[in-house]
Design a protein around this motif. Structure first.
Motif, PDB file in Angstrom:
ATOM      1  N   LEU A   1      -7.074 -16.087  -0.140  1.00 43.15           N
ATOM      2  CA  LEU A   1      -6.908 -17.500  -0.468  1.00 43.15           C
ATOM      3  C   LEU A   1      -7.695 -17.932  -1.702  1.00 43.15           C
ATOM      4  O   LEU A   1      -7.488 -19.035  -2.206  1.00 43.15           O
ATOM      5  CB  LEU A   1      -7.297 -18.365   0.731  1.00 43.15           C
ATOM      6  CG  LEU A   1      -6.340 -18.290   1.902  1.00 43.15           C
ATOM      7  CD1 LEU A   1      -6.875 -19.084   3.082  1.00 43.15           C
ATOM      8  CD2 LEU A   1      -4.968 -18.801   1.508  1.00 43.15           C
ATOM      9  N   ALA A   2      -8.570 -17.080  -2.195  1.00 38.95           N
ATOM     10  CA  ALA A   2      -9.379 -17.434  -3.370  1.00 38.95           C
ATOM     11  C   ALA A   2      -8.521 -17.700  -4.600  1.00 38.95           C
ATOM     12  O   ALA A   2      -8.936 -18.424  -5.493  1.00 38.95           O
ATOM     13  CB  ALA A   2     -10.389 -16.333  -3.668  1.00 38.95           C
ATOM     14  N   GLY A   3      -7.329 -17.153  -4.642  1.00 41.61           N
ATOM     15  CA  GLY A   3      -6.441 -17.379  -5.778  1.00 41.61           C
ATOM     16  C   GLY A   3      -5.725 -18.708  -5.748  1.00 41.61           C
ATOM     17  O   GLY A   3      -4.940 -19.012  -6.645  1.00 41.61           O
TER      18      GLY A   3
ATOM     19  N   PRO B   1     -10.783 -12.301   8.972  1.00 43.65           N
ATOM     20  CA  PRO B   1     -11.244 -13.544   8.329  1.00 43.65           C
ATOM     21  C   PRO B   1     -11.758 -13.331   6.899  1.00 43.65           C
ATOM     22  O   PRO B   1     -11.490 -14.145   6.019  1.00 43.65           O
ATOM     23  CB  PRO B   1     -12.368 -14.037   9.239  1.00 43.65           C
ATOM     24  CG  PRO B   1     -12.069 -13.438  10.563  1.00 43.65           C
ATOM     25  CD  PRO B   1     -11.446 -12.107  10.270  1.00 43.65           C
ATOM     26  N   LYS B   2     -12.458 -12.257   6.674  1.00 43.39           N
ATOM     27  CA  LYS B   2     -12.960 -11.983   5.323  1.00 43.39           C
ATOM     28  C   LYS B   2     -11.802 -11.689   4.382  1.00 43.39           C
ATOM     29  O   LYS B   2     -11.792 -12.137   3.232  1.00 43.39           O
ATOM     30  CB  LYS B   2     -13.939 -10.813   5.343  1.00 43.39           C
ATOM     31  CG  LYS B   2     -14.537 -10.539   3.992  1.00 43.39           C
ATOM     32  CD  LYS B   2     -15.606  -9.492   4.061  1.00 43.39           C
ATOM     33  CE  LYS B   2     -16.260  -9.347   2.714  1.00 43.39           C
ATOM     34  NZ  LYS B   2     -17.441  -8.521   2.763  1.00 43.39           N
ATOM     35  N   LEU B   3     -10.833 -10.933   4.851  1.00 42.80           N
ATOM     36  CA  LEU B   3      -9.670 -10.622   4.033  1.00 42.80           C
ATOM     37  C   LEU B   3      -8.899 -11.898   3.681  1.00 42.80           C
ATOM     38  O   LEU B   3      -8.487 -12.082   2.530  1.00 42.80           O
ATOM     39  CB  LEU B   3      -8.760  -9.631   4.759  1.00 42.80           C
ATOM     40  CG  LEU B   3      -7.523  -9.166   4.011  1.00 42.80           C
ATOM     41  CD1 LEU B   3      -7.896  -8.501   2.698  1.00 42.80           C
ATOM     42  CD2 LEU B   3      -6.722  -8.217   4.871  1.00 42.80           C
TER      43      LEU B   3
ATOM     44  N   LEU C   1      -2.304 -10.791  -4.421  1.00 44.94           N
ATOM     45  CA  LEU C   1      -2.327 -10.631  -2.964  1.00 44.94           C
ATOM     46  C   LEU C   1      -2.166  -9.170  -2.557  1.00 44.94           C
ATOM     47  O   LEU C   1      -2.870  -8.689  -1.661  1.00 44.94           O
ATOM     48  CB  LEU C   1      -1.215 -11.468  -2.321  1.00 44.94           C
ATOM     49  CG  LEU C   1      -1.373 -12.970  -2.329  1.00 44.94           C
ATOM     50  CD1 LEU C   1      -0.127 -13.635  -1.762  1.00 44.94           C
ATOM     51  CD2 LEU C   1      -2.604 -13.392  -1.561  1.00 44.94           C
ATOM     52  N   ILE C   2      -1.269  -8.471  -3.218  1.00 51.53           N
ATOM     53  CA  ILE C   2      -1.041  -7.059  -2.901  1.00 51.53           C
ATOM     54  C   ILE C   2      -2.293  -6.242  -3.186  1.00 51.53           C
ATOM     55  O   ILE C   2      -2.740  -5.452  -2.354  1.00 51.53           O
ATOM     56  CB  ILE C   2       0.175  -6.523  -3.682  1.00 51.53           C
ATOM     57  CG1 ILE C   2       1.456  -7.188  -3.184  1.00 51.53           C
ATOM     58  CG2 ILE C   2       0.269  -5.005  -3.580  1.00 51.53           C
ATOM     59  CD1 ILE C   2       2.655  -6.984  -4.072  1.00 51.53           C
ATOM     60  N   PHE C   3      -2.883  -6.442  -4.366  1.00 55.85           N
ATOM     61  CA  PHE C   3      -4.078  -5.671  -4.733  1.00 55.85           C
ATOM     62  C   PHE C   3      -5.274  -6.034  -3.858  1.00 55.85           C
ATOM     63  O   PHE C   3      -6.053  -5.161  -3.466  1.00 55.85           O
ATOM     64  CB  PHE C   3      -4.424  -5.877  -6.203  1.00 55.85           C
ATOM     65  CG  PHE C   3      -3.466  -5.212  -7.158  1.00 55.85           C
ATOM     66  CD1 PHE C   3      -2.558  -4.261  -6.734  1.00 55.85           C
ATOM     67  CD2 PHE C   3      -3.467  -5.539  -8.496  1.00 55.85           C
ATOM     68  CE1 PHE C   3      -1.685  -3.642  -7.603  1.00 55.85           C
ATOM     69  CE2 PHE C   3      -2.604  -4.926  -9.383  1.00 55.85           C
ATOM     70  CZ  PHE C   3      -1.710  -3.982  -8.938  1.00 55.85           C
ATOM     71  N   ALA C   4      -5.438  -7.312  -3.542  1.00 56.34           N
ATOM     72  CA  ALA C   4      -6.557  -7.732  -2.696  1.00 56.34           C
ATOM     73  C   ALA C   4      -6.394  -7.201  -1.278  1.00 56.34           C
ATOM     74  O   ALA C   4      -7.369  -6.754  -0.657  1.00 56.34           O
ATOM     75  CB  ALA C   4      -6.666  -9.251  -2.690  1.00 56.34           C
ATOM     76  N   PHE C   5      -5.176  -7.231  -0.763  1.00 56.31           N
ATOM     77  CA  PHE C   5      -4.933  -6.692   0.578  1.00 56.31           C
ATOM     78  C   PHE C   5      -5.195  -5.190   0.613  1.00 56.31           C
ATOM     79  O   PHE C   5      -5.808  -4.680   1.557  1.00 56.31           O
ATOM     80  CB  PHE C   5      -3.508  -6.995   1.031  1.00 56.31           C
ATOM     81  CG  PHE C   5      -3.225  -6.532   2.420  1.00 56.31           C
ATOM     82  CD1 PHE C   5      -3.641  -7.290   3.508  1.00 56.31           C
ATOM     83  CD2 PHE C   5      -2.576  -5.330   2.661  1.00 56.31           C
ATOM     84  CE1 PHE C   5      -3.395  -6.855   4.804  1.00 56.31           C
ATOM     85  CE2 PHE C   5      -2.334  -4.890   3.947  1.00 56.31           C
ATOM     86  CZ  PHE C   5      -2.748  -5.660   5.017  1.00 56.31           C
ATOM     87  N   ASP C   6      -4.749  -4.482  -0.409  1.00 58.25           N
ATOM     88  CA  ASP C   6      -4.989  -3.044  -0.494  1.00 58.25           C
ATOM     89  C   ASP C   6      -6.484  -2.754  -0.515  1.00 58.25           C
ATOM     90  O   ASP C   6      -6.968  -1.882   0.213  1.00 58.25           O
ATOM     91  CB  ASP C   6      -4.303  -2.479  -1.739  1.00 58.25           C
ATOM     92  CG  ASP C   6      -4.506  -0.987  -1.891  1.00 58.25           C
ATOM     93  OD1 ASP C   6      -4.329  -0.265  -0.880  1.00 58.25           O
ATOM     94  OD2 ASP C   6      -4.829  -0.539  -3.004  1.00 58.25           O
TER      95      ASP C   6
END
Length: 112
Positions: A79-81, A72-74, A57-62
């Motif tokens: 949520l893909a994980g 919405p894309k973020l 989540l941290i890496f994807a948000f970054d």
């Protein structure tokens, strides 16, 4: 955006995806097939997936904030994980999209 941002996201997407698939296999073994040792396996994998999902989540948000994605894309990427195998498909789509924006040269990042 630096290549390392995309690389660390990709690594965590694969790790999270593999652990989630293993967790599903463990749950099937535990609840459907009544396999001995499945409960211990499921406990270990669920703890590992839970902690590593937070890192994901941290890496994807970054990465999403550096790519300037809409919310919405973020959220879709975050949520893909949580859906088995979704992380693999989302990772591939995100990588194809962002490879054009990735900069290999650190000096070019400093200028941008």
């Amino acid at each position: 955006m630096k290549k390392s941002v995309l690389t660390r996201y990709r690594v965590m997407a694969y790790v999270t995806g593999v652990l989630l698939v293993l967790l599903v296999v463990g749950m099937v073994g535990k609840y459907v097939l009544d396999v001995d040792g499945a409960a211990d396996f499921t406990r270990v994998v669920s703890i590992a997936h839970g902690w590593l999902y937070v890192v994901y989540l941290i890496f994807a948000f970054d990465m999403g904030s550096k790519a300037k994605w809409p919310v919405p894309k973020l959220l879709w990427v975050l949520l893909a994980g949580t859906v088995p195998t979704a992380a693999f498909f989302v990772e591939r789509k995100v990588t194809r999209e962002l490879e054009a924006k990735v900069v290999d040269d650190p000096a070019a990042v400093a200028k941008a």
